[in-house]
Design a protein around this motif. Sequence first.
Motif, PDB file in Angstrom:
ATOM      1  N   LYS A   1       0.858  -1.191   0.000  1.00 52.63           N
ATOM      2  CA  LYS A   1       0.000   0.000   0.000  1.00 52.63           C
ATOM      3  C   LYS A   1       0.894   1.241   0.000  1.00 52.63           C
ATOM      4  N   VAL A   2       0.337   2.367  -0.467  1.00 56.25           N
ATOM      5  CA  VAL A   2       1.115   3.607  -0.519  1.00 56.25           C
ATOM      6  C   VAL A   2       0.458   4.673   0.354  1.00 56.25           C
ATOM      7  N   VAL A   3       1.235   5.307   1.190  1.00 59.80           N
ATOM      8  CA  VAL A   3       0.747   6.476   1.928  1.00 59.80           C
ATOM      9  C   VAL A   3       1.778   7.582   1.758  1.00 59.80           C
ATOM     10  N   THR A   4       1.360   8.715   1.198  1.00 60.10           N
ATOM     11  CA  THR A   4       2.291   9.842   1.110  1.00 60.10           C
ATOM     12  C   THR A   4       1.689  11.030   1.838  1.00 60.10           C
ATOM     13  N   MET A   5       2.543  11.911   2.305  1.00 58.33           N
ATOM     14  CA  MET A   5       2.073  13.060   3.083  1.00 58.33           C
ATOM     15  C   MET A   5       3.057  14.212   2.932  1.00 58.33           C
ATOM     16  N   PRO A   6       2.621  15.448   3.296  1.00 55.11           N
ATOM     17  CA  PRO A   6       3.534  16.594   3.193  1.00 55.11           C
ATOM     18  C   PRO A   6       4.742  16.420   4.108  1.00 55.11           C
ATOM     19  N   LYS A   7       5.852  17.003   3.706  1.00 52.52           N
ATOM     20  CA  LYS A   7       7.089  16.820   4.474  1.00 52.52           C
ATOM     21  C   LYS A   7       6.964  17.319   5.901  1.00 52.52           C
ATOM     22  N   SER A   8       6.102  18.346   6.118  1.00 49.59           N
ATOM     23  CA  SER A   8       5.997  18.899   7.471  1.00 49.59           C
ATOM     24  C   SER A   8       5.474  17.853   8.448  1.00 49.59           C
ATOM     25  N   VAL A   9       4.684  16.914   7.959  1.00 50.63           N
ATOM     26  CA  VAL A   9       4.161  15.859   8.815  1.00 50.63           C
ATOM     27  C   VAL A   9       5.058  14.630   8.736  1.00 50.63           C
ATOM     28  N   TYR A  10       5.514  14.349   7.529  1.00 48.41           N
ATOM     29  CA  TYR A  10       6.203  13.083   7.260  1.00 48.41           C
ATOM     30  C   TYR A  10       7.469  12.866   8.078  1.00 48.41           C
ATOM     31  N   PHE A  11       8.383  13.849   8.041  1.00 46.09           N
ATOM     32  CA  PHE A  11       9.699  13.585   8.620  1.00 46.09           C
ATOM     33  C   PHE A  11       9.656  13.366  10.119  1.00 46.09           C
ATOM     34  N   LYS A  12       8.784  14.113  10.778  1.00 49.84           N
ATOM     35  CA  LYS A  12       8.693  13.896  12.218  1.00 49.84           C
ATOM     36  C   LYS A  12       8.180  12.488  12.515  1.00 49.84           C
ATOM     37  N   ARG A  13       7.141  12.077  11.789  1.00 49.67           N
ATOM     38  CA  ARG A  13       6.593  10.742  12.041  1.00 49.67           C
ATOM     39  C   ARG A  13       7.607   9.670  11.677  1.00 49.67           C
ATOM     40  N   ALA A  14       8.322   9.876  10.580  1.00 48.94           N
ATOM     41  CA  ALA A  14       9.292   8.871  10.156  1.00 48.94           C
ATOM     42  C   ALA A  14      10.440   8.742  11.164  1.00 48.94           C
ATOM     43  N   SER A  15      10.784   9.858  11.824  1.00 53.90           N
ATOM     44  CA  SER A  15      11.923   9.797  12.751  1.00 53.90           C
ATOM     45  C   SER A  15      11.508   9.357  14.140  1.00 53.90           C
ATOM     46  N   LYS A  16      10.358   9.847  14.615  1.00 53.13           N
ATOM     47  CA  LYS A  16      10.030   9.569  16.018  1.00 53.13           C
ATOM     48  C   LYS A  16       8.538   9.606  16.291  1.00 53.13           C
ATOM     49  N   GLY A  17       7.720   9.229  15.316  1.00 51.14           N
ATOM     50  CA  GLY A  17       6.270   9.326  15.494  1.00 51.14           C
ATOM     51  C   GLY A  17       5.646   8.144  16.207  1.00 51.14           C
ATOM     52  N   GLY A  18       6.426   7.067  16.381  1.00 52.16           N
ATOM     53  CA  GLY A  18       5.847   5.855  16.975  1.00 52.16           C
ATOM     54  C   GLY A  18       5.888   5.876  18.488  1.00 52.16           C
ATOM     55  N   LYS A  19       5.673   4.687  19.065  1.00 53.02           N
ATOM     56  CA  LYS A  19       5.691   4.581  20.532  1.00 53.02           C
ATOM     57  C   LYS A  19       7.070   4.942  21.075  1.00 53.02           C
ATOM     58  N   ASP A  20       7.134   5.659  22.167  1.00 58.84           N
ATOM     59  CA  ASP A  20       8.382   6.029  22.843  1.00 58.84           C
ATOM     60  C   ASP A  20       9.377   6.701  21.902  1.00 58.84           C
ATOM     61  N   GLY A  21       8.878   7.492  20.994  1.00 55.79           N
ATOM     62  CA  GLY A  21       9.794   8.205  20.104  1.00 55.79           C
ATOM     63  C   GLY A  21      10.508   7.318  19.100  1.00 55.79           C
ATOM     64  N   GLN A  22       9.959   6.130  18.844  1.00 49.42           N
ATOM     65  CA  GLN A  22      10.543   5.246  17.827  1.00 49.42           C
ATOM     66  C   GLN A  22      10.051   5.696  16.451  1.00 49.42           C
ATOM     67  N   PRO A  23      10.765   5.289  15.377  1.00 52.74           N
ATOM     68  CA  PRO A  23      10.235   5.569  14.040  1.00 52.74           C
ATOM     69  C   PRO A  23       8.860   4.923  13.889  1.00 52.74           C
ATOM     70  N   GLU A  24       7.936   5.641  13.219  1.00 52.12           N
ATOM     71  CA  GLU A  24       6.565   5.142  13.162  1.00 52.12           C
ATOM     72  C   GLU A  24       6.352   4.135  12.039  1.00 52.12           C
ATOM     73  N   PHE A  25       7.125   4.261  10.956  1.00 49.57           N
ATOM     74  CA  PHE A  25       6.823   3.460   9.769  1.00 49.57           C
ATOM     75  C   PHE A  25       7.751   2.257   9.644  1.00 49.57           C
ATOM     76  N   SER A  26       7.430   1.379   8.673  1.00 49.35           N
ATOM     77  CA  SER A  26       8.249   0.188   8.466  1.00 49.35           C
ATOM     78  C   SER A  26       9.080   0.238   7.200  1.00 49.35           C
ATOM     79  N   PHE A  27       8.583   0.988   6.217  1.00 48.22           N
ATOM     80  CA  PHE A  27       9.217   0.947   4.905  1.00 48.22           C
ATOM     81  C   PHE A  27       9.048   2.338   4.306  1.00 48.22           C
ATOM     82  N   ILE A  28      10.149   3.088   4.190  1.00 47.88           N
ATOM     83  CA  ILE A  28       9.991   4.492   3.815  1.00 47.88           C
ATOM     84  C   ILE A  28      10.874   4.890   2.641  1.00 47.88           C
ATOM     85  N   LEU A  29      10.404   5.916   1.943  1.00 48.89           N
ATOM     86  CA  LEU A  29      11.175   6.523   0.865  1.00 48.89           C
ATOM     87  C   LEU A  29      11.776   7.830   1.395  1.00 48.89           C
ATOM     88  N   VAL A  30      13.084   7.958   1.296  1.00 48.29           N
ATOM     89  CA  VAL A  30      13.766   9.141   1.803  1.00 48.29           C
ATOM     90  C   VAL A  30      14.883   9.532   0.840  1.00 48.29           C
TER      91      VAL A  30
END
Lengths: 538, 325
Positions: free
Chosen positions: A401-430
């Motif tokens: 599946k594909v989920v894309t979002m604006p950079k203002s939201v994306y990078f924070k979630r990709a770096s520390k959006g998950g539980k305890d400040g872990q990366p939120e995603f599993s497979f990312i394009l950077v």
Amino acid sequence: MIRHMTRFSVALVVAAVVSTAAWAEEIRIGIYSEPSSMDPHFHNLGPNNAFMAQVFGRLVEMDHKQKLQPGLAVSWKTVNDTTWEFKLRKGVKFSDGSDFTADDVLFSFDRASNYVGGNSSFRTYLKGKTFKKIDDHTIHISTESPYPLMPVDMAQPHIISDSATGTGKADVNKGLATKDFNQGTAMIGTGPYKFVEWKKGDRIVLVPNPTYFGTKAKWSKVTIKPIPSAPARVAALLAGDVDMIDNVPTTDVERLKKNKNVVLSSGISNRVIYLHMDQYRDGSPFVTDRDGKPMAKNPLKDVRVRKAISKMINRDAIVARVMEGLAIPAGQLLPEGFFGVSPNLKPEKFDPEGAKKLLAEAGYPNGFGLTIHGPNNRYINDAKIAEVIAQMLTRGGIPTKVVTMPKSVYFKRASKGGKDGQPEFSFILVGWGSGTGEASSALKSLLTTHDKSKGFGASNRGRFSQEGVDKLVIEALATVDDPKRQGLLAKATELAIGTHQGIIPLHYQVNTWATRPGLKYRARTDERTIAMDVLKDN
Amino acid sequence: MSVYIIRRLLQAIVVVVAMSIIVFSGVYLIGDPVDILISDDADQEDRQKLIESLGLDKPFHIQYLTFVARALEGDLGDSFIFNEPALLLILDRMPATLELAVASLLMAIVFGIPLGMWAGLKPDSFFSKSIMAGSILGFSLPTFWVGIMFIMIFAVIMGWLPSGGRGDTTEFLGMEVSFLTWDGLSHLFLPALNLALLKISLAIRLTRAGTREVIHQDYIKFARAKGVSTRRVILVHVLKNILIPVITVMGLEFGSLIAFSVVTETVFSWPGMGKLIIDSINLLDRPVIVAYLMIIVFMFIIINLVVDLMYSVLDPRVRLQDVKS
């Protein structure tokens, strides 16, 4: 006949006048992103640094291929294991006529590393270093342990004049407020151009700096106009309102190539677009089995699965179709010719059969489910690339599946959006641009074990971790001998990407500039658009 | 009357405060801009420092209260991106946007009302029908597309007008304005027309509908019977009576012209506030977003107030009373 002769000679004179005038030409440049400030130490950001290079000098400069060149320092060498000596250029004057000495350097570095109230990331290049003035034109910089990247670091912070005065509080940022730079009173540099005015959102104007020590600037006036909207930027060039634009949209390239009134200049950049995979936790949030149920074991931890994914991707197709030919398939962190690049790593070939075999070997003959996350306004065609990758993986047996979002939201979630400040995603394009022009910064940030206390793996959003890679990178970062360090970096890259597939490189971006006929742009790998690299085509 | 005005201003303050909480918490929820602001080379320590220096490590209520305390002193905070006071940044860009909005509004009134009256007075003529058809186009064509078409036709193909930017400006009442120089005017024309198209159509439709209604009223017939000249009937008796809805709508539209001319400003690289707010949203520059929206809310309230005051001038039946209900 005589009358004809006069007419002819008048024409000659006119032509002569016009052609001399052409030597003192103005140039107007339409750029995609405007600097956020004129304060050279406020914000370590691409558009800002690009602009500053025209007005301020640095100890070490980078040419259009990011090779180090003497700047305000004419030479540098190590005097012992932990100390570097920089010999400063003599006879250099700032645009206000004051002399450039070691004091200006110390003043600038002090302001940059203790900057209050800004996005002061120049600290990155200055911390852990002690600066000592030996005489007016010699500086010693010492570190606790051997530090080979000193010249690279010194190619970043801009040197301002210690005689500049401002309106700020004396104990904050040396009394020089951002406002003083934006209004021009503190814009005293040693660069080829001199600042005239900045009307935010409208234009920045530069004229040649008469005191510049190098070859005099060739444009009598430079007007930089921010035009963020891509069609408007192209239209401005076609209408003749600007002489050059940067960031030509890939969709327009084919059409512009056929236009006789436009010259395109393009060149490879230091930016690699890659995929990062969660390689450290089981039950990774966006990895499922084929029915969409969570999986106990994370298949991405298996190197065979990572290699299979890499083989499913047809990089040539992405380059040809999505990027309209304006990219180069990538097999590592930086394209050929950069420091620390391995000659043995080639872009992975498209090999669906091999991928299937590897998946089966790893115990997933029927594949599994995945979600790719990516930004949609950060890199060239980023959302489209994510969609294409998802299709390729789905065809290869990993429904994605594909989920894309604006950079203002994306990078924070990709770096520390998950539980305890872990990366939120599993497979990312950077993407990653190596501002320093060599492989160590990318290796250190992306492929060493994430360790907050040491500052390693800061952007390792997949948490790839291999002891061997860490060791090689640490060793390289302490090896001053260039050929030896080059070998270590290449070896680390081979191990991290070639053997363990810590990331999946996709392509290097190619940047395109468009000019009116008679001009061309010397494409820069650091993506900067600066007046010094606009050349006359003759 | 003055009680009425004071009451309206008090309401304004309540709305501004509510707005600040909504916007502040909204931006807070999305996250912090650190990941976009910081350079790739920075390590974790540098990132943490930046978060702390921007005050983003503190809990929401502390951040909000700090903001309020400073706002009460007239300081809406410094922009994360520009390192300058948010309020000044916005005020700096305001003249450009105001100029564009006023120019568009003038176009809407100058073209829209006469054309609409014509269409209302002679509804069956071919010209009136073309006006109405044109107004449908004005409504339905997207601003972005029309802007690009204007640039293509007038700047690229014809080469008559510049493709964007603001051109030469001169000082006027302490503001930088374009309309006093020929170069400035030529830069102003296309974006203003682009922005005005929709408003012209709106004015045409409103005026036409009003005219059609008023023209059949008894007092018009009576005026004609009395022998008042057609010119006077139209300019005084008809025009005055159709203006109330037109003024209401144009007033509100003026507000949106100022606040949301983002698309036109982007297409024509017009250095106004719309451009600033879009950039600020993209980069999560919270101080600027909050300050901007608060200013806009305040402005809308003032415009509404002015519109109400104009009613009472135009229509003696309208009384501004302090309605207690």
